[in-house]
Design an enzyme around this catalytic site. Structure first.
Site: not given
Length: 539
Positions: A29, A256, A266
């Site tokens: 994104e 992850r 973020k």
């Protein structure tokens, strides 16, 4: 890249002739800078395409016009180029807005989606929580015609944001909150950086990304473990829209990348910025790809780390010491050397009456980097850390009887000192003339080897020091992570460095015994810390 469970899945799929060509994608994104955690996903998707002679797409997930920015897209492309990643196609979710809209219409017509007129606050209330099951919206059973009519009005801007949305008709009693009639379309009046104001309703990630995967013929949709529950939505949507069911992509999850003393989220980074705890998203303490590029990290060290990382479903945290070790090992042998003094103490060589010029290697590993000339004079500077360890006993106000090697030069010994009128110590040493490049004095090995600079060979430089952003190792699991912020994680100081006219701009240098720095030549010489020498005591 190491063999892993995803390779095994792909091998099995190919064995069954489920796919003719493997196709993967990385779908970020564009609402911020990519961080090093993204590299794990980038490399996995990219190397799968290379291993199986497949196709790798970069798809920009620009479904939120409020946060999607062109500058982030440009930076993402630069980041991938820096990592030597070559994507086959650049796509955008917005390329498929018309297709996605038509699939939403199909779901409405098949009573699988409905327009909900609850506002944002009441949607949250009706959805329930971990302890209470959801309650059906009073608008859940609207008829098809009304839903189509309202959806068209949404599309044409008749409703304010957060007052109406399109939801899937899944299961409000599900134990998974995410499955309780997830929102798939919402109103956003923000200008989109690609489509301008052509659309004012936008699909959510959950609705768009599985459809985009299908339309791009992605075979294996790879994401991290926090999307495990989203996989149910992924399959539900693809099984309920009017597509060829023989070519449905499959989603697989892996753990992850986390690293000690750092956050990669973020959302958490934005929270630090909003609370004025870091300057901005370009802060060089952050492990974003943008920041490590700007600090001067060697990309090959980063590439080697992620080429050899494990791909599995086990959540773990990467040791920061291993991370820095890999970076050091990658840049050490090709980095030029400089001498610097961070906290200078003047030493007088009492028995030296003339100056001497000494050749010093620019790199101790390779002669090809050549030599530079150092001047050895009566007045030299050493670092305060060395001074109090090998020269002067502060507690007892006495000389330490050490045999000290000046690196690349002679052996010296402290002999006496006095306190001058300014209450500063004046320290004298003796040098031994026949000890150039030797480490023994009268068959006794030196106690230490220290760095130094002549008073005639110094220049001031500004050094930027970056430490770990947090004091706690596994900071990702700490709720009040702001309380663990390292208040001494960034500072700058002026130091002495050797007056070397051949210093190169944008080059990595090792300040001997201190660390590796990226040098910028401006009005002043600026040095940005990349990584410290192991067991460094000077910063």
């Amino acid at each position: 890249m190491k063999n892993n469970f995803i390779f095994k899945i792909i091998n099995e799929d190919l064995k069954k002739k489920k796919h003719l060509k493997i196709k993967t994608r990385f779908s970020p994104e564009p609402n911020g800078y990519l961080h090093i955690g993204h590299i794990k996903s980038i490399f996995l998707n990219y190397f799968i395409s290379k291993k199986y002679n497949g196709i790798f797409n970069l798809r920009i997930d620009d479904t939120n016009p409020c946060t999607s920015k062109k500058r982030y897209v440009d930076c993402i492309i630069k980041d991938l180029k820096w990592l030597n990643i070559k994507f086959d196609c650049l796509k955008y979710s917005s390329d498929y807005f018309k297709n996605i809209y038509n699939f939403a219409i199909y779901l409405i017509k098949n009573k699988l989606a409905y327009i909900d007129s609850l506002d944002k606050k009441n949607i949250r209330k009706y959805r329930g929580n971990f302890y209470n099951l959801g309650i059906n919206s009073p608008y859940r059973n609207r008829d098809i015609e009304e839903n189509l009519y309202l959806f068209n009005k949404m599309k044409n801007g008749f409703f304010n944001e957060n007052k109406i949305c399109l939801r899937l008709k899944m299961n409000m009693k599900s134990k998974f909150i995410i499955l309780r009639d997830p929102i798939i379309y919402r109103v956003k009046f923000e200008k989109h950086f690609r489509t301008n104001y052509d659309w004012i309703i936008y699909p959510t990630y959950d609705f768009s990304h599985c459809i985009c995967d299908y339309l791009e013929k992605i075979t294996h949709s790879l994401c991290t473990l926090e999307f495990v529950e989203n996989n149910i939505i992924y399959k539900w949507i693809l099984n309920n829209i009017n597509i060829n069911k023989e070519y449905i992509p499959m989603q697989y999850e892996f753990s992850r990348f986390n690293i000690e003393y750092n956050i990669l989220s973020k959302r958490k980074i934005n929270n630090l910025i909003n609370n004025n705890l870091i300057s901005n998203e370009k802060d060089k303490r952050l492990l974003t790809i943008f920041s490590i590029r700007k600090r001067g990290f060697d990309k090959n060290s980063i590439i080697n780390i992620f080429k050899n990382i494990d791909i599995n479903k086990n959540e773990s945290i990467y040791k920061f010491s291993i991370f820095t070790k890999n970076i050091r090992n990658s840049i050490e042998k090709d980095s030029l050397r400089l001498i610097s003094i961070f906290n200078p103490v003047l030493i007088i060589i009492k028995n030296l009456n003339s100056e001497e010029y000494i050749n010093i290697p620019n790199n101790p590993y390779y002669d090809k980097y050549g030599y530079r000339v150092f001047i050895f004079t009566k007045y030299i500077y050493i670092d305060y850390i060395d001074f109090i360890k090998y020269f002067y006993d502060i507690k007892n106000n006495t000389i330490i009887n050490s045999i000290i090697k000046l690196k690349y030069s002679y052996i010296i010994k402290p002999i006496n000192f006095y306190i001058n009128n300014n209450n500063k110590i004046v320290f004298f040493c003796k040098y031994y003339k026949n000890t150039l490049n030797k480490i023994f004095l009268l068959n006794k090995k030196v106690d230490c080897i220290i760095h130094w600079l002549s008073h005639k060979n110094i220049k001031k430089a500004k050094v930027y020091i970056y430490k770990n952003l947090f004091t706690y190792k596994n900071i990702n699991n700490v709720k009040n992570y702001i309380n663990k912020l390292n208040n001494n994680s960034i500072y700058n100081i002026y130091v002495y460095i050797e007056n070397n006219k051949n210093i190169l701009n944008n080059k990595i240098y090792q300040l001997e015994r201190i660390g590796f720095f990226n040098i910028k030549l401006k009005k002043n010489i600026l040095l940005y810390l990349i990584v410290e020498i192991k067991n460094n005591k000077f910063i």
